[in-house]
Design a protein around this motif. Structure first.
Motif, PDB file in Angstrom:
ATOM      1  N   PRO A   7       0.858  -1.028  -0.165  1.00 11.65           N
ATOM      2  CA  PRO A   7       0.308   0.393  -0.260  1.00 11.65           C
ATOM      3  C   PRO A   7       0.989   1.290  -0.195  1.00 11.65           C
ATOM      4  O   PRO A   7       2.268   1.925   0.879  1.00 11.65           O
ATOM      5  N   GLY A   8       0.601   2.207  -0.307  1.00 10.78           N
ATOM      6  CA  GLY A   8       1.114   3.936  -0.483  1.00 10.78           C
ATOM      7  C   GLY A   8       0.434   4.474   0.333  1.00 10.78           C
ATOM      8  O   GLY A   8      -0.233   4.315   0.657  1.00 10.78           O
ATOM      9  N   LEU A   9       1.483   5.528   0.540  1.00 12.14           N
ATOM     10  CA  LEU A   9       0.792   6.288   1.449  1.00 12.14           C
ATOM     11  C   LEU A   9       0.588   7.738   0.605  1.00 12.14           C
ATOM     12  O   LEU A   9       0.841   8.405   0.257  1.00 12.14           O
ATOM     13  N   ASN A  10      -1.034   8.021   1.418  1.00 14.40           N
ATOM     14  CA  ASN A  10      -1.610   9.343   0.882  1.00 14.40           C
ATOM     15  C   ASN A  10      -1.728  10.335   1.880  1.00 14.40           C
ATOM     16  O   ASN A  10      -1.629   9.787   2.953  1.00 14.40           O
ATOM     17  N   PRO A  11      -0.820  11.224   1.463  1.00 12.59           N
ATOM     18  CA  PRO A  11      -0.343  12.038   2.289  1.00 12.59           C
ATOM     19  C   PRO A  11      -1.407  12.719   3.014  1.00 12.59           C
ATOM     20  O   PRO A  11      -0.957  12.986   3.691  1.00 12.59           O
ATOM     21  N   LYS A 161       5.287  -3.819   6.886  1.00 13.16           N
ATOM     22  CA  LYS A 161       4.657  -4.573   5.626  1.00 13.16           C
ATOM     23  C   LYS A 161       2.632  -4.587   5.772  1.00 13.16           C
ATOM     24  O   LYS A 161       2.849  -4.779   4.682  1.00 13.16           O
ATOM     25  N   THR A 162       2.036  -3.909   6.289  1.00 13.58           N
ATOM     26  CA  THR A 162       0.483  -3.900   6.744  1.00 13.58           C
ATOM     27  C   THR A 162       0.037  -2.724   6.312  1.00 13.58           C
ATOM     28  O   THR A 162      -1.049  -2.153   5.892  1.00 13.58           O
ATOM     29  N   ILE A 163       0.628  -1.498   7.343  1.00 12.82           N
ATOM     30  CA  ILE A 163       0.428  -0.248   6.510  1.00 12.82           C
ATOM     31  C   ILE A 163       1.215   0.902   6.322  1.00 12.82           C
ATOM     32  O   ILE A 163       2.994   0.454   6.892  1.00 12.82           O
ATOM     33  N   PRO A 164       1.436   1.406   5.486  1.00 15.36           N
ATOM     34  CA  PRO A 164       1.943   2.346   4.673  1.00 15.36           C
ATOM     35  C   PRO A 164       3.069   3.564   6.016  1.00 15.36           C
ATOM     36  O   PRO A 164       3.002   4.301   5.463  1.00 15.36           O
ATOM     37  N   LEU A 165       3.897   2.156   6.134  1.00 16.94           N
ATOM     38  CA  LEU A 165       4.834   3.093   6.894  1.00 16.94           C
ATOM     39  C   LEU A 165       6.182   3.549   6.674  1.00 16.94           C
ATOM     40  O   LEU A 165       6.630   2.423   5.981  1.00 16.94           O
ATOM     41  N   PRO A 166       6.851   4.213   6.878  1.00 13.47           N
ATOM     42  CA  PRO A 166       8.020   4.202   6.473  1.00 13.47           C
ATOM     43  C   PRO A 166       9.308   3.571   7.029  1.00 13.47           C
ATOM     44  O   PRO A 166       9.985   2.603   6.444  1.00 13.47           O
ATOM     45  N   ASN A 167       8.927   2.923   8.370  1.00 12.72           N
ATOM     46  CA  ASN A 167       9.362   2.385   9.266  1.00 12.72           C
ATOM     47  C   ASN A 167       8.493   2.203  10.882  1.00 12.72           C
ATOM     48  O   ASN A 167       7.873   2.366  10.709  1.00 12.72           O
ATOM     49  N   GLY A 196      13.193   9.738   2.983  1.00 11.60           N
ATOM     50  CA  GLY A 196      13.218   8.870   1.216  1.00 11.60           C
ATOM     51  C   GLY A 196      12.317   7.840   1.157  1.00 11.60           C
ATOM     52  O   GLY A 196      11.354   8.000  -0.151  1.00 11.60           O
ATOM     53  N   ARG A 197      12.735   6.939   2.145  1.00 12.20           N
ATOM     54  CA  ARG A 197      11.065   6.199   2.211  1.00 12.20           C
ATOM     55  C   ARG A 197       9.763   7.142   2.476  1.00 12.20           C
ATOM     56  O   ARG A 197       9.126   5.865   1.580  1.00 12.20           O
ATOM     57  N   SER A 198       9.666   7.957   2.904  1.00 14.75           N
ATOM     58  CA  SER A 198       7.701   8.383   2.514  1.00 14.75           C
ATOM     59  C   SER A 198       7.613   8.564   1.375  1.00 14.75           C
ATOM     60  O   SER A 198       6.494   8.715   0.806  1.00 14.75           O
ATOM     61  N   LEU A 199       8.492   8.957   1.113  1.00 16.06           N
ATOM     62  CA  LEU A 199       8.386   9.847  -0.597  1.00 16.06           C
ATOM     63  C   LEU A 199       8.382   8.920  -1.147  1.00 16.06           C
ATOM     64  O   LEU A 199       7.515   8.994  -2.684  1.00 16.06           O
ATOM     65  N   GLU A 200       9.011   7.838  -1.445  1.00 13.28           N
ATOM     66  CA  GLU A 200       9.002   6.406  -2.838  1.00 13.28           C
ATOM     67  C   GLU A 200       7.312   6.251  -1.932  1.00 13.28           C
ATOM     68  O   GLU A 200       6.603   5.305  -2.967  1.00 13.28           O
ATOM     69  N   LEU A 201       7.301   6.004  -0.588  1.00 14.76           N
ATOM     70  CA  LEU A 201       5.751   5.458  -0.498  1.00 14.76           C
ATOM     71  C   LEU A 201       4.471   6.687  -1.212  1.00 14.76           C
ATOM     72  O   LEU A 201       3.093   6.062  -1.270  1.00 14.76           O
ATOM     73  N   HIS A 356      -3.342  -5.972  -0.765  1.00 15.53           N
ATOM     74  CA  HIS A 356      -3.540  -4.820   0.026  1.00 15.53           C
ATOM     75  C   HIS A 356      -5.055  -3.961   0.287  1.00 15.53           C
ATOM     76  O   HIS A 356      -5.202  -3.825  -1.369  1.00 15.53           O
ATOM     77  N   GLN A 357      -5.297  -3.171   0.633  1.00 15.62           N
ATOM     78  CA  GLN A 357      -5.860  -2.533   2.332  1.00 15.62           C
ATOM     79  C   GLN A 357      -6.130  -1.225   0.220  1.00 15.62           C
ATOM     80  O   GLN A 357      -7.032  -0.590  -0.170  1.00 15.62           O
ATOM     81  N   ASP A 358      -5.163  -1.402   0.259  1.00 19.69           N
ATOM     82  CA  ASP A 358      -5.323   0.084  -1.292  1.00 19.69           C
ATOM     83  C   ASP A 358      -5.714   0.240  -2.919  1.00 19.69           C
ATOM     84  O   ASP A 358      -5.988   0.600  -3.372  1.00 19.69           O
ATOM     85  N   LEU A 359      -6.384  -2.045  -2.683  1.00 25.72           N
ATOM     86  CA  LEU A 359      -6.399  -2.262  -3.743  1.00 25.72           C
ATOM     87  C   LEU A 359      -8.271  -1.791  -3.970  1.00 25.72           C
ATOM     88  O   LEU A 359      -8.606  -2.890  -3.521  1.00 25.72           O
ATOM     89  N   PRO A 360      -8.660  -1.669  -5.415  1.00 21.01           N
ATOM     90  CA  PRO A 360      -9.741  -1.640  -5.075  1.00 21.01           C
ATOM     91  C   PRO A 360     -10.073  -2.921  -5.737  1.00 21.01           C
ATOM     92  O   PRO A 360      -8.914  -3.641  -6.743  1.00 21.01           O
ATOM     93  N   PRO A 361     -11.176  -3.589  -6.164  1.00 19.29           N
ATOM     94  CA  PRO A 361     -11.852  -5.103  -6.983  1.00 19.29           C
ATOM     95  C   PRO A 361     -11.747  -5.012  -8.448  1.00 19.29           C
ATOM     96  O   PRO A 361     -10.860  -5.505  -8.792  1.00 19.29           O
TER      97      PRO A 361
END
Length: 380
Positions: A7-11, A161-167, A196-201, A356-361
């Motif tokens: 999952p990606g990170l919505n700002p 691995k479950t929620i979009p956190l940088p670490n 860096g990791r936050s921007l990737e997400l 993951h939770q970021d994916l619609p049907p």
């Protein structure tokens, strides 16, 4: 179309108010400690337990290798027990490995599914073993109405691995605090790896909605990251393979601790389960499924399938925008020398499909279409 593995990170998620939903275990555990990565927590746990030379810990032969490196670096001796093709321990073989110098049993909950905890807790009580649950792949999962990670004496989670956190790794102590951990001083992770990791997400989130611009920005970011590392900028990776003592004392960032209260964890669990069921419905009888059951309480991390050539299948899906994951191609070299045919089979054939939770049907439907079109099925 692009379907990300994670999952990606919505700002906006970081700027909005905290979720009204109550936090789940392990975030509510009374005795917990945060780390930069879960493998760091494993290392410090075994150091605090005071394992000496020759004192054994039973570890599944099917593992990533990171956890074994941490266990061995802390002074314990890993002894490997077989895992069947159903991702369950061979209980008789496990029982035979319980020698007088065995102090602990290390249990991995694979891909969100629970290990047989009733049998394993009974074995530990009978033999006087410390029970340690590795829940790096199983945050938000339950068994018999109890959260995974609450059965053992200690449990380790990999939050990102479950929620979009940088670490973020988490150690739970269910049987009281260890004195050796109380005085542990962790150093900050630094702004460069956090940013860096936050921007990737964030770019993963953008790419999942607008692939072209997101892909271009991602390429620019990675080129900039390589340049900074070449210039000597601080780099503390996540998601890599191996265990590095140089970064073992790095703590979780305050940003991650604050962000953990901003997700609706019930919604995350429901979406992952719904996506699993949708993909199972589309692939049943037309692909080789490793796990078809979805017991109540299980929060699946991925949808595992068996394919003839894992590397070729992953490359083919990547070419179609599906970021499939080659699950644990290699483990600890010592384990590879053992007689573990089922582990070899799993390493050769298990491919993870995103749910993951970021994916619609519609994106799950797209994943199914690509798997079926490529005929990614293990011959009977």
């Amino acid at each position: 179309m692009y379907v990300s593995a994670w999952p990606g990170l919505n700002p906006a998620q970081l700027l909005g108010p905290p979720s009204a939903e109550s936090l789940p275990f392990p975030l509510t555990a009374p005795h917990k400690m945060y780390f930069y990565r879960a493998r760091n927590a494993i290392y410090h746990l075994f150091r605090a337990l005071g394992f000496g030379a020759g004192e054994r810990v039973l570890v599944p032969a099917y593992h990533s290798g990171n956890e074994v490196g941490a266990i061995r670096a802390a002074g314990a001796t890993p002894v490997f027990y077989p895992i069947t093709r159903r991702l369950e321990p061979d209980l008789e073989a496990l029982r035979r490995l319980c020698t007088p110098d065995t102090r602990a049993l290390f249990v991995i909950h694979f891909l969100g599914w629970s290990q047989p905890m009733a049998a394993l807790t009974a074995l530990c009580r009978e033999r006087g073993l410390i029970l340690i649950e590795d829940c790096a792949l199983a945050m938000l999962s339950e068994a018999d109405g109890m959260p995974l990670g609450s059965f053992g004496d200690y449990a380790v989670f990999c939050l990102y691995k479950t929620i979009p956190l940088p670490n973020g790794g988490l150690l739970v102590q269910n049987r009281g605090r260890l004195e050796g951990l109380e005085a542990l001083a962790l150093r900050p992770c630094g702004m460069a790896p956090l940013a860096g990791r936050s921007l990737e997400l964030v770019l993963e989130w953008l790419r999942g909605r607008c692939d072209g611009p997101g892909r271009a920005l991602f390429a620019i970011k990675r080129a900039a990251g390589r340049a900074l590392r070449a210039a000597g900028a601080d780099h503390v990776p996540v998601g890599d393979m191996g265990f590095d003592l140089a970064h073992v004392d790095v703590g979780i960032s305050p940003l991650c601790e604050d962000a953990m209260g901003r997700w609706d964890y019930g919604s995350i669990r429901r979406r992952r389960r719904d996506n699993f069921r949708l993909l199972r419905e589309r692939l049943a009888g037309r692909a080789t499924l490793l796990k078809e059951d979805l017991p109540e309480g299980i929060c699946p991390l991925f949808f595992p399938v068996l394919v003839p050539d894992k590397h070729a299948a992953a490359r083919a899906l990547w070419g179609r925008g599906v970021d499939a994951v080659e699950f644990w191609n290699e483990g600890d070299p010592e384990a590879a020398l053992g007689d573990f045919p089922d582990t070899r089979f799993l390493r050769q054939h298990v491919l993870e499909l995103p749910i993951h939770q970021d994916l619609p049907p519609r994106r799950i439907e797209y994943v199914a279409d690509q798997v079926l079109d490529l005929e990614l099925r293990l011959p009977c």
